[in-house]
Design an enzyme around this catalytic site. Structure first.
Site, mmCIF file in Angstrom:
data_model
loop_
_atom_site.group_PDB
_atom_site.id
_atom_site.type_symbol
_atom_site.label_atom_id
_atom_site.label_comp_id
_atom_site.label_asym_id
_atom_site.label_seq_id
_atom_site.Cartn_x
_atom_site.Cartn_y
_atom_site.Cartn_z
ATOM 1 N N ALA A 54 0.811 -1.218 0.000
ATOM 2 C CA ALA A 54 0.000 0.000 0.000
ATOM 3 C C ALA A 54 0.842 1.264 0.000
ATOM 4 O O ALA A 54 0.660 2.162 -0.833
ATOM 5 C CB ALA A 54 -0.948 -0.012 1.202
ATOM 6 N N ARG A 125 3.598 -13.746 4.439
ATOM 7 C CA ARG A 125 4.252 -12.634 5.141
ATOM 8 C C ARG A 125 4.564 -12.950 6.599
ATOM 9 O O ARG A 125 5.129 -12.117 7.296
ATOM 10 C CB ARG A 125 3.382 -11.380 5.063
ATOM 11 C CG ARG A 125 1.994 -11.612 5.609
ATOM 12 C CD ARG A 125 1.175 -10.380 5.925
ATOM 13 N NE ARG A 125 1.113 -9.312 5.011
ATOM 14 C CZ ARG A 125 -0.021 -8.832 4.453
ATOM 15 N NH1 ARG A 125 -1.165 -9.451 4.694
ATOM 16 N NH2 ARG A 125 0.012 -7.776 3.675
ATOM 17 N N ARG A 187 -7.412 -5.101 5.607
ATOM 18 C CA ARG A 187 -7.236 -6.440 5.053
ATOM 19 C C ARG A 187 -7.642 -7.430 6.145
ATOM 20 O O ARG A 187 -6.960 -7.577 7.152
ATOM 21 C CB ARG A 187 -5.768 -6.677 4.653
ATOM 22 C CG ARG A 187 -5.264 -5.739 3.568
ATOM 23 C CD ARG A 187 -5.921 -6.035 2.216
ATOM 24 N NE ARG A 187 -5.404 -5.191 1.152
ATOM 25 C CZ ARG A 187 -5.933 -4.025 0.789
ATOM 26 N NH1 ARG A 187 -6.997 -3.561 1.437
ATOM 27 N NH2 ARG A 187 -5.422 -3.337 -0.208
ATOM 28 N N LYS A 243 -14.530 7.015 0.296
ATOM 29 C CA LYS A 243 -14.648 6.281 -0.966
ATOM 30 C C LYS A 243 -15.893 5.406 -0.871
ATOM 31 O O LYS A 243 -15.964 4.517 -0.034
ATOM 32 C CB LYS A 243 -13.387 5.462 -1.218
ATOM 33 C CG LYS A 243 -12.146 6.331 -1.429
ATOM 34 C CD LYS A 243 -10.882 5.519 -1.551
ATOM 35 C CE LYS A 243 -10.377 5.061 -0.195
ATOM 36 N NZ LYS A 243 -9.052 4.387 -0.271
ATOM 37 N N ARG A 244 -16.872 5.702 -1.732
ATOM 38 C CA ARG A 244 -18.177 5.049 -1.652
ATOM 39 C C ARG A 244 -18.161 3.675 -2.334
ATOM 40 O O ARG A 244 -17.310 3.392 -3.174
ATOM 41 C CB ARG A 244 -19.240 5.918 -2.319
ATOM 42 C CG ARG A 244 -19.288 7.358 -1.848
ATOM 43 C CD ARG A 244 -19.894 7.493 -0.476
ATOM 44 N NE ARG A 244 -20.069 8.897 -0.083
ATOM 45 C CZ ARG A 244 -20.515 9.278 1.107
ATOM 46 N NH1 ARG A 244 -20.837 8.378 2.020
ATOM 47 N NH2 ARG A 244 -20.633 10.572 1.407
ATOM 48 N N GLY A 272 -5.233 -2.041 -6.636
ATOM 49 C CA GLY A 272 -4.357 -0.864 -6.665
ATOM 50 C C GLY A 272 -5.083 0.437 -6.886
ATOM 51 O O GLY A 272 -4.469 1.515 -6.808
ATOM 52 N N ALA A 273 -6.389 0.367 -7.156
ATOM 53 C CA ALA A 273 -7.137 1.600 -7.422
ATOM 54 C C ALA A 273 -7.121 2.540 -6.224
ATOM 55 O O ALA A 273 -6.988 3.759 -6.376
ATOM 56 C CB ALA A 273 -8.577 1.262 -7.817
ATOM 57 N N ASP A 275 -4.858 2.865 -3.851
ATOM 58 C CA ASP A 275 -3.552 3.506 -3.683
ATOM 59 C C ASP A 275 -3.335 4.572 -4.750
ATOM 60 O O ASP A 275 -2.761 5.628 -4.476
ATOM 61 C CB ASP A 275 -2.443 2.457 -3.753
ATOM 62 C CG ASP A 275 -2.571 1.409 -2.658
ATOM 63 O OD1 ASP A 275 -3.081 1.740 -1.574
ATOM 64 O OD2 ASP A 275 -2.165 0.261 -2.905
#
Length: 337
Positions: A54, A125, A187, A243-244, A272-273, A275
């Site tokens: 991110a 991770r 996440r 962000k709706r 990725g939108a 970010d």
């Protein structure tokens, strides 16, 4: 409005000595193995290597838009870590303060790529170098001269020490006179709702600029998104971007609110939108543009990101953003002749 101080990135464009980056980000950068488009992850044979994370995505987005950016974080002393640092350097992101860990690996994620069905993402991770970030590794000089610190909720969710490091970053940003922007970037594989609210909630309330989805605000505050935004403004935030779910967006400030409709573009890969949206919005605000103009640029950058594979392929230069914004605003086909 961000501080008036302007720092200049030292590069061949200006030949000037840098006094510090405009923006500092800190977070987890991972090696991405992206399956061939349209093929489910369990059936994919061919993969493309890239870098994802991110904060590193936002760092690349801002650097391509012409800003001086420094990325802080930890990678392993392995080929994946070398690739992460090399890719960030290639996009003119300063990684001089990044730490290479001899005892832990760079994180890895594998995912498939679909335009109109759920995407399967697998993270590797556990015990990664990024999760070993500690407050002691964050040096005050890394934030000297910066105007803005950008964080997401992912890094503090990696480990208690990474959460403490995130809090130290905010303290150092305040001491440096910098603003703080925060994108929860929830996440659910990293923890449940209660853990997210406990760990990321305080960072949300410490931020000057909040960029969050409706559901994220509701999860972190246990309130409807618009009510949560108004409470954050009363608590000291300068601006809250929501962000709706329909991909529109709203920015609320003490002085009013503005809305932005999404752009109807063909989607290749939606990852990725968010970010890209953050990079577009923060770039505009760093340049002193009004909040409604910042929303327009954010939506434009996000629209470009979803038309390309990987998290960063579609991140534009400033010139490409301006061309696309002109075409999208008049309903053109965005073909440049």
């Amino acid at each position: 409005m961000l501080p008036d101080t302007v720092s200049v990135a030292a590069d061949v464009r200006g030949g000037m000595v840098a006094k510090g980056p405009e923006v500092v980000t800190c977070g987890e950068a991972m090696l991405l193995l992206l399956a061939e488009p349209g093929v489910p992850l369990d059936r994919a044979v061919h993969f493309r290597r890239s870098v994802a994370g991110a904060e590193s995505n936002v760092a690349v987005g801002l650097a391509r838009l012409g800003h001086g950016v420094r990325w802080l974080g930890r990678v392993g002393a392995d080929p994946a870590g070398e690739a992460v640092l090399r890719e960030l350097r290639a996009d003119c992101v300063d990684v001089a303060h990044a730490i290479v860990d001899d005892h832990a690996p760079t994180g890895l994620l594998m995912r498939d790529s679909h335009a109109y069905r759920a995407i399967d993402v697998q993270y590797y991770r556990m015990g990664s170098a990024a999760s070993r970030l500690t407050p002691e590794q964050i040096r005050p000089e890394a934030l000297e001269g910066t105007q803005l610190l950008h964080l997401s909720g992912i890094t503090p969710m990696l480990s208690p020490t990474a959460a403490a490091a995130s809090r130290r970053l905010v303290e150092l940003a305040r001491a440096a006179g910098a603003k703080v922007s925060f994108d929860p970037n929830v996440r659910h594989k990293l923890g449940g709702a209660a853990q997210w609210a406990q760990t990321a909630g305080p960072l949300l309330r410490d931020a000057d600029i909040v960029l969050a989805g409706e559901e994220e605000l509701e999860l972190l505050t246990a309130q409807p998104a618009d009510e949560a935004a108004r409470e954050l403004l009363r608590g000291g935030a300068d601006e809250v971007v929501i962000k709706r779910a329909d991909h529109s967006s709203t920015v609320l400030t003490a002085g009013g609110g503005w809305d932005q409709s999404p752009h109807a573009v063909p989607v290749v890969d939606p990852i990725g939108a968010g970010d890209g949206f953050a990079a577009g919005y923060l770039s505009a605000r760093l340049r002193g543009l009004h909040e409604d103009q910042a929303l327009a640029e954010a939506a434009c950058v996000a629209a470009l990101v979803v038309q390309a594979a990987t998290d960063t392929d579609g991140l534009p230069t400033a010139a490409a953003r301006d061309r696309a914004l002109a075409e999208l605003s008049k309903g053109g086909d965005a073909v440049y002749r």
